[in-house]
Design an enzyme around this catalytic site. Structure first.
Site, PDB file in Angstrom:
ATOM      1  N   SER A   1      35.787  36.757  33.032  1.00  0.00           N
ATOM      2  CA  SER A   1      35.384  36.113  31.909  1.00  0.00           C
ATOM      3  C   SER A   1      33.717  36.382  31.550  1.00  0.00           C
ATOM      4  CB  SER A   1      35.599  34.594  31.427  1.00  0.00           C
ATOM      5  OG  SER A   1      36.604  34.410  31.845  1.00  0.00           O
TER       6      SER A   1
HETATM    7  N1  SAM Z   1      38.602  33.130  36.160  1.00  0.00           N
HETATM    8  C1  SAM Z   1      38.607  34.425  35.795  1.00  0.00           C
HETATM    9  C2  SAM Z   1      36.596  34.438  36.804  1.00  0.00           C
HETATM   10  O1  SAM Z   1      35.654  33.696  36.847  1.00  0.00           O
HETATM   11  O2  SAM Z   1      36.519  36.220  37.362  1.00  0.00           O
HETATM   12  C3  SAM Z   1      38.538  35.214  34.529  1.00  0.00           C
HETATM   13  C4  SAM Z   1      40.106  34.719  34.756  1.00  0.00           C
HETATM   14  S1  SAM Z   1      41.224  35.872  34.075  1.00  0.00           S
HETATM   15  C5  SAM Z   1      40.017  36.075  32.226  1.00  0.00           C
HETATM   16  C6  SAM Z   1      42.813  35.337  33.691  1.00  0.00           C
HETATM   17  C7  SAM Z   1      43.415  35.163  34.748  1.00  0.00           C
HETATM   18  O3  SAM Z   1      44.455  34.316  34.961  1.00  0.00           O
HETATM   19  C8  SAM Z   1      43.452  36.956  35.568  1.00  0.00           C
HETATM   20  O4  SAM Z   1      43.096  37.376  37.029  1.00  0.00           O
HETATM   21  C9  SAM Z   1      45.319  37.049  35.776  1.00  0.00           C
HETATM   22  O5  SAM Z   1      45.765  37.513  36.754  1.00  0.00           O
HETATM   23  C10 SAM Z   1      44.687  35.564  36.115  1.00  0.00           C
HETATM   24  N2  SAM Z   1      47.044  34.678  35.688  1.00  0.00           N
HETATM   25  C11 SAM Z   1      46.857  35.443  34.509  1.00  0.00           C
HETATM   26  N3  SAM Z   1      48.706  34.251  34.468  1.00  0.00           N
HETATM   27  C12 SAM Z   1      48.360  33.708  35.157  1.00  0.00           C
HETATM   28  C13 SAM Z   1      49.160  32.377  36.428  1.00  0.00           C
HETATM   29  N4  SAM Z   1      50.799  32.052  35.904  1.00  0.00           N
HETATM   30  N5  SAM Z   1      49.000  31.763  37.227  1.00  0.00           N
HETATM   31  C14 SAM Z   1      47.812  32.161  38.494  1.00  0.00           C
HETATM   32  N6  SAM Z   1      46.647  33.175  37.539  1.00  0.00           N
HETATM   33  C15 SAM Z   1      47.823  33.713  36.700  1.00  0.00           C
END
Ligand code: SAM
Length: 218
Positions: A65
């Site tokens: 992010s």
């Molecule tokens: N917080 C992270 C960081 O500091 O790098 C950035 C997160 S990224 C914007 C969103 C994340 O949510 C992705 O890694 C994606 O794979 C995960 N994601 C999406 N759907 C999900 C689900 N149902 N359960 C767990 N993770 C999920």
């Protein structure tokens, strides 16, 4: 951890930018940004961009992010020493590491659906010797009931609605933050009270990658 001078300068420039933009106002979060270097959580190919206020690509078409979004969400979440936090969407592990710094003696549980990203985040956290974050492979739509209740819950992927199982996993007076919406999202902060969930803050025009599953992109 000793941070190389060139990165210290880049972190400082980023902090000045975030403060001038009113995206960072809390000294504890400033300290977290200085001590949890973002360049340890990006791909090698993106290292020169680590302190731009931009989301950056990681594996599996996902992103780490944007710093301004991480500081805003973390400020709204009002994290305290000793708390137990649940994050949905570990990605690189940077947001988890920021939270781990703020909870100090507390614990962060973070759920990620891609095994490659679970490994990536675990390796990044290990480099910094962070041992109060547990990264779990799973579907964040259902939270992590095993360790509930949580003082704070943060969702870092766009959902259509806040997953209802997470309300049950939040302690009374606990806070939950999530980007809610379709192509553009509103950042929503809610508090659990004895009378139910109450909206505390809302701000529009955010863009996150989607939460996959029941309460997100099918
Ligand atoms: N917080 C992270 C960081 O500091 O790098 C950035 C997160 S990224 C914007 C969103 C994340 O949510 C992705 O890694 C994606 O794979 C995960 N994601 C999406 N759907 C999900 C689900 N149902 N359960 C767990 N993770 C999920």
């Amino acid at each position: 951890m000793r941070i190389e001078k060139k990165y210290q300068i880049a972190i400082n420039d980023l902090i000045i930018y975030l403060k001038n933009s009113k995206l960072l106002t809390d000294e504890r979060i400033e300290s977290a940004f200085r001590n949890i270097p973002r360049h340890e959580f990006v791909l090698k190919s993106e290292i020169d961009n680590a302190y731009d206020n931009e989301p950056l690509p990681i594996m599996k078409n996902q992103t780490i992010s944007q710093p301004g979004v991480v500081s805003r969400m973390t400020e709204w979440l009002d994290v305290k020493n000793g708390q137990k936090i649940l994050e949905i969407g570990t990605g690189s592990g940077w947001q988890s590491a920021i939270l781990s710094y703020l909870v100090d003696s507390g614990t962060v549980y973070s759920i990620e659906r891609h095994p490659e990203l679970v490994k990536f985040a675990q390796e990044n956290l290990k480099k910094l010797k962070i041992n109060n974050v547990h990264v779990i492979l799973g579907d964040g739509n259902f939270g992590y009931p095993k360790e509930s209740p949580y003082d704070r819950i943060i969702i870092t992927a766009a959902c259509n609605e806040i997953p209802s199982p997470l309300f049950d996993q939040l302690s009374e007076n606990g806070l939950i933050i999530a980007p809610v919406g379709d192509s553009s999202q509103s950042l929503v902060l809610q508090k659990k009270t004895s009378k139910g969930m109450v909206e505390i803050k809302k701000q529009s025009k955010y863009v996150f990658v989607p939460l996959i599953g029941k309460f997100g992109k099918k």
